[in-house]
Write a protein that holds these residues in place. Structure first.
Motif, PDB file in Angstrom:
ATOM      1  N   GLY A 217       0.817  -1.196   0.000  1.00  0.00           N
ATOM      2  CA  GLY A 217       0.000   0.000   0.000  1.00  0.00           C
ATOM      3  C   GLY A 217       0.854   1.249   0.000  1.00  0.00           C
ATOM      4  N   PRO A 218       0.256   2.384  -0.335  1.00  0.00           N
ATOM      5  CA  PRO A 218       1.016   3.645  -0.381  1.00  0.00           C
ATOM      6  C   PRO A 218       1.536   4.021   1.006  1.00  0.00           C
ATOM      7  CG  PRO A 218      -1.335   4.057  -0.602  1.00  0.00           C
ATOM      8  CD  PRO A 218      -1.158   2.586  -0.698  1.00  0.00           C
ATOM      9  N   SER A 219       2.752   4.557   1.050  1.00  0.00           N
ATOM     10  CA  SER A 219       3.344   4.950   2.333  1.00  0.00           C
ATOM     11  C   SER A 219       3.435   6.465   2.407  1.00  0.00           C
ATOM     12  CB  SER A 219       4.727   4.323   2.521  1.00  0.00           C
ATOM     13  OG  SER A 219       5.651   4.872   1.600  1.00  0.00           O
ATOM     14  N   TYR A 220       3.409   6.974   3.633  1.00  0.00           N
ATOM     15  CA  TYR A 220       3.455   8.408   3.893  1.00  0.00           C
ATOM     16  C   TYR A 220       4.600   8.689   4.854  1.00  0.00           C
ATOM     17  CZ  TYR A 220      -1.243   8.599   1.861  1.00  0.00           C
ATOM     18  OH  TYR A 220      -2.318   8.506   1.020  1.00  0.00           O
ATOM     19  N   ALA A 221       5.394   9.708   4.544  1.00  0.00           N
ATOM     20  CA  ALA A 221       6.535  10.047   5.382  1.00  0.00           C
ATOM     21  C   ALA A 221       6.121  10.753   6.662  1.00  0.00           C
ATOM     22  CB  ALA A 221       7.516  10.925   4.604  1.00  0.00           C
ATOM     23  N   ASP A 222       4.900  11.270   6.691  1.00  0.00           N
ATOM     24  CA  ASP A 222       4.441  12.059   7.831  1.00  0.00           C
ATOM     25  C   ASP A 222       3.090  11.522   8.296  1.00  0.00           C
ATOM     26  OD1 ASP A 222       4.837  14.928   9.247  1.00  0.00           O
ATOM     27  OD2 ASP A 222       2.722  14.602   8.779  1.00  0.00           O
ATOM     28  N   ASP A 223       2.933  11.321   9.607  1.00  0.00           N
ATOM     29  CA  ASP A 223       1.692  10.751  10.124  1.00  0.00           C
ATOM     30  C   ASP A 223       0.489  11.650   9.909  1.00  0.00           C
ATOM     31  OD1 ASP A 223       2.915   8.456  10.884  1.00  0.00           O
ATOM     32  OD2 ASP A 223       2.617   8.691  13.042  1.00  0.00           O
ATOM     33  N   ALA A 224       0.692  12.960   9.869  1.00  0.00           N
ATOM     34  CA  ALA A 224      -0.426  13.856   9.596  1.00  0.00           C
ATOM     35  C   ALA A 224      -0.985  13.600   8.200  1.00  0.00           C
ATOM     36  CB  ALA A 224       0.015  15.312   9.740  1.00  0.00           C
ATOM     37  N   LEU A 225      -0.111  13.323   7.242  1.00  0.00           N
ATOM     38  CA  LEU A 225      -0.562  12.985   5.888  1.00  0.00           C
ATOM     39  C   LEU A 225      -1.230  11.619   5.868  1.00  0.00           C
ATOM     40  CD1 LEU A 225       2.535  14.199   3.816  1.00  0.00           C
ATOM     41  CD2 LEU A 225       0.361  15.388   4.190  1.00  0.00           C
ATOM     42  N   LEU A 226      -0.720  10.704   6.676  1.00  0.00           N
ATOM     43  CA  LEU A 226      -1.317   9.376   6.775  1.00  0.00           C
ATOM     44  C   LEU A 226      -2.752   9.480   7.283  1.00  0.00           C
ATOM     45  CD1 LEU A 226      -0.762   6.345   6.458  1.00  0.00           C
ATOM     46  CD2 LEU A 226       0.186   6.343   8.769  1.00  0.00           C
ATOM     47  N   VAL A 227      -2.977  10.326   8.267  1.00  0.00           N
ATOM     48  CA  VAL A 227      -4.327  10.550   8.788  1.00  0.00           C
ATOM     49  C   VAL A 227      -5.234  11.121   7.696  1.00  0.00           C
ATOM     50  CG1 VAL A 227      -5.685  11.977  10.365  1.00  0.00           C
ATOM     51  CG2 VAL A 227      -3.647  10.793  11.194  1.00  0.00           C
ATOM     52  N   GLN A 228      -4.705  12.072   6.919  1.00  0.00           N
ATOM     53  CA  GLN A 228      -5.509  12.655   5.845  1.00  0.00           C
ATOM     54  C   GLN A 228      -5.861  11.623   4.782  1.00  0.00           C
ATOM     55  OE1 GLN A 228      -6.910  15.734   5.846  1.00  0.00           O
ATOM     56  NE2 GLN A 228      -6.068  15.776   7.935  1.00  0.00           N
ATOM     57  N   GLY A 229      -4.925  10.725   4.485  1.00  0.00           N
ATOM     58  CA  GLY A 229      -5.219   9.656   3.533  1.00  0.00           C
ATOM     59  C   GLY A 229      -6.324   8.756   4.030  1.00  0.00           C
ATOM     60  N   ALA A 230      -6.327   8.458   5.334  1.00  0.00           N
ATOM     61  CA  ALA A 230      -7.385   7.631   5.907  1.00  0.00           C
ATOM     62  C   ALA A 230      -8.719   8.359   5.875  1.00  0.00           C
ATOM     63  CB  ALA A 230      -7.011   7.242   7.336  1.00  0.00           C
ATOM     64  N   ILE A 231      -8.724   9.667   6.179  1.00  0.00           N
ATOM     65  CA  ILE A 231      -9.954  10.452   6.131  1.00  0.00           C
ATOM     66  C   ILE A 231     -10.544  10.435   4.723  1.00  0.00           C
ATOM     67  CG2 ILE A 231     -10.868  12.810   6.252  1.00  0.00           C
ATOM     68  CD1 ILE A 231      -8.973  13.295   8.599  1.00  0.00           C
ATOM     69  N   ALA A 232      -9.665  10.470   3.719  1.00  0.00           N
ATOM     70  CA  ALA A 232     -10.118  10.469   2.321  1.00  0.00           C
ATOM     71  C   ALA A 232     -10.635   9.107   1.865  1.00  0.00           C
ATOM     72  CB  ALA A 232      -8.978  10.918   1.411  1.00  0.00           C
ATOM     73  N   GLY A 233     -10.532   8.092   2.722  1.00  0.00           N
ATOM     74  CA  GLY A 233     -11.057   6.771   2.378  1.00  0.00           C
ATOM     75  C   GLY A 233     -10.127   5.933   1.531  1.00  0.00           C
ATOM     76  N   GLN A 234      -8.825   6.287   1.519  1.00  0.00           N
ATOM     77  CA  GLN A 234      -7.878   5.546   0.685  1.00  0.00           C
ATOM     78  C   GLN A 234      -7.521   4.181   1.270  1.00  0.00           C
ATOM     79  OE1 GLN A 234      -4.545   8.162   0.191  1.00  0.00           O
ATOM     80  NE2 GLN A 234      -5.762   9.774  -0.774  1.00  0.00           N
ATOM     81  N   GLY A 235      -7.764   3.982   2.550  1.00  0.00           N
ATOM     82  CA  GLY A 235      -7.456   2.706   3.182  1.00  0.00           C
ATOM     83  C   GLY A 235      -7.448   2.842   4.692  1.00  0.00           C
TER      84      GLY A 235
END
Length: 295
Positions: A217-235
């Motif tokens: 799955g796609p990886s994020y260097a920053d946890d704040a971006l990871l949270v935004q990806g989850a909010i967007a429904g990406q996984g």
């Protein structure tokens, strides 16, 4: 005896020694890199020695430069400390420079700072973000908030809290509600942290042997971006609970399953022991400890 060497030149030299970079030193001094370079060259001409070994991306103190730095850097630290003692007595605002990691600033600190400024209207907060602990031995940084073991030699560190790893996802993705078991998370697309390790850590802590799919799955260097990806429904994502708290309360995220995993590291407020009682630093330390529930 009159000092024939420029005080500003010596100040620039010390800052270059602290920062290891003419550009960063210029930023700290609010001047141009060209001005710093000219001041260093003027010092070299005056002393008749080379003070810096200049590389492509950084500079290092030469042998003579190290000798000069060792003699004058402590004096400038004493001057800085003496000035700080009177900062709290100035009639105008004073600046408090806080260094922390980007995720903590975005997901926890920024939303709470209004309460600090309301209590201390004369203190103007400046947030600087970096992955590494800022150099508290000199420069402009007053206090740092860092995630780690709490071992910061020569510095005072107070634990604020220890986060937990939680599994989160968007309600639009988890349309049937929370998953029945930790293993069922593997049926969904997964979002990864920088090192692609958090899913494996969380699964194994919950008794599930991590498979190859746990690191895809796609990886994020920053946890704040990871949270935004989850909010967007990406996984689904594994994040520290401190980063997802506000989104969970707002309903933008939900727990994929209530199975938190404690982490050994914690968040610490870090300062120099000799500056703990500077009024603006003491005020922030007390405030953030109260916000974290440890004061």
């Amino acid at each position: 005896m009159t000092l024939s060497v420029s005080f500003g030149g010596l100040r620039s030299f010390v800052e270059v020694g602290r920062q290891g970079s003419i550009k960063r030193a210029a930023g700290e001094l609010n001047v141009t890199p060209g001005a710093v370079s000219q001041q260093i060259k003027a010092l070299e001409t005056h002393f008749g020695v080379r003070l810096l070994d200049r590389g492509t991306r950084e500079v290092r103190l030469s042998t003579d430069g190290l000798r000069l730095y060792a003699k004058i850097a402590p004096a400038f630290e004493q001057i800085d400390d003496a000035v700080q003692l009177f900062d709290g007595r100035r009639p105008g605002p004073e600046t408090l420079v806080i260094s922390t990691v980007p995720s903590f600033a975005a997901c926890w600190l920024a939303s709470r700072l209004g309460r600090f400024t309301a209590e201390h209207p004369r203190i103007e907060v400046q947030i600087e973000t970096s992955v590494q602990l800022a150099d508290l031995s000199g420069g402009s940084t007053d206090v740092a908030v860092r995630h780690g073991s709490g071992s910061y030699p020569g510095l005072d560190a107070i634990r604020l809290f220890s986060p937990q790893l939680i599994a989160i996802g968007s309600p639009n993705l988890l349309t049937d509600g929370p998953v029945p078991s930790p293993a069922d998370c593997l049926r969904y697309p997964l979002l990864q942290d920088r090192d692609r390790t958090d899913w494996s850590i969380w699964l194994e802590a919950n008794g599930v042997k991590a498979s190859q799919s746990a690191v895809k799955g796609p990886s994020y260097a920053d946890d704040a971006l990871l949270v935004q990806g989850a909010i967007a429904g990406q996984g689904l994502a594994i994040v520290r609970n401190v980063y997802a708290a506000s989104a969970l309360v707002a309903g933008r995220l939900m727990l994929a399953i209530d199975a938190p995993v404690p982490t050994p590291a914690g968040y610490f407020v870090v300062t120099r022991p000799d500056r703990m009682n500077v009024p603006k630093i003491a005020a922030f330390r007390h405030w953030i400890m109260r916000e974290a529930g440890v004061a």
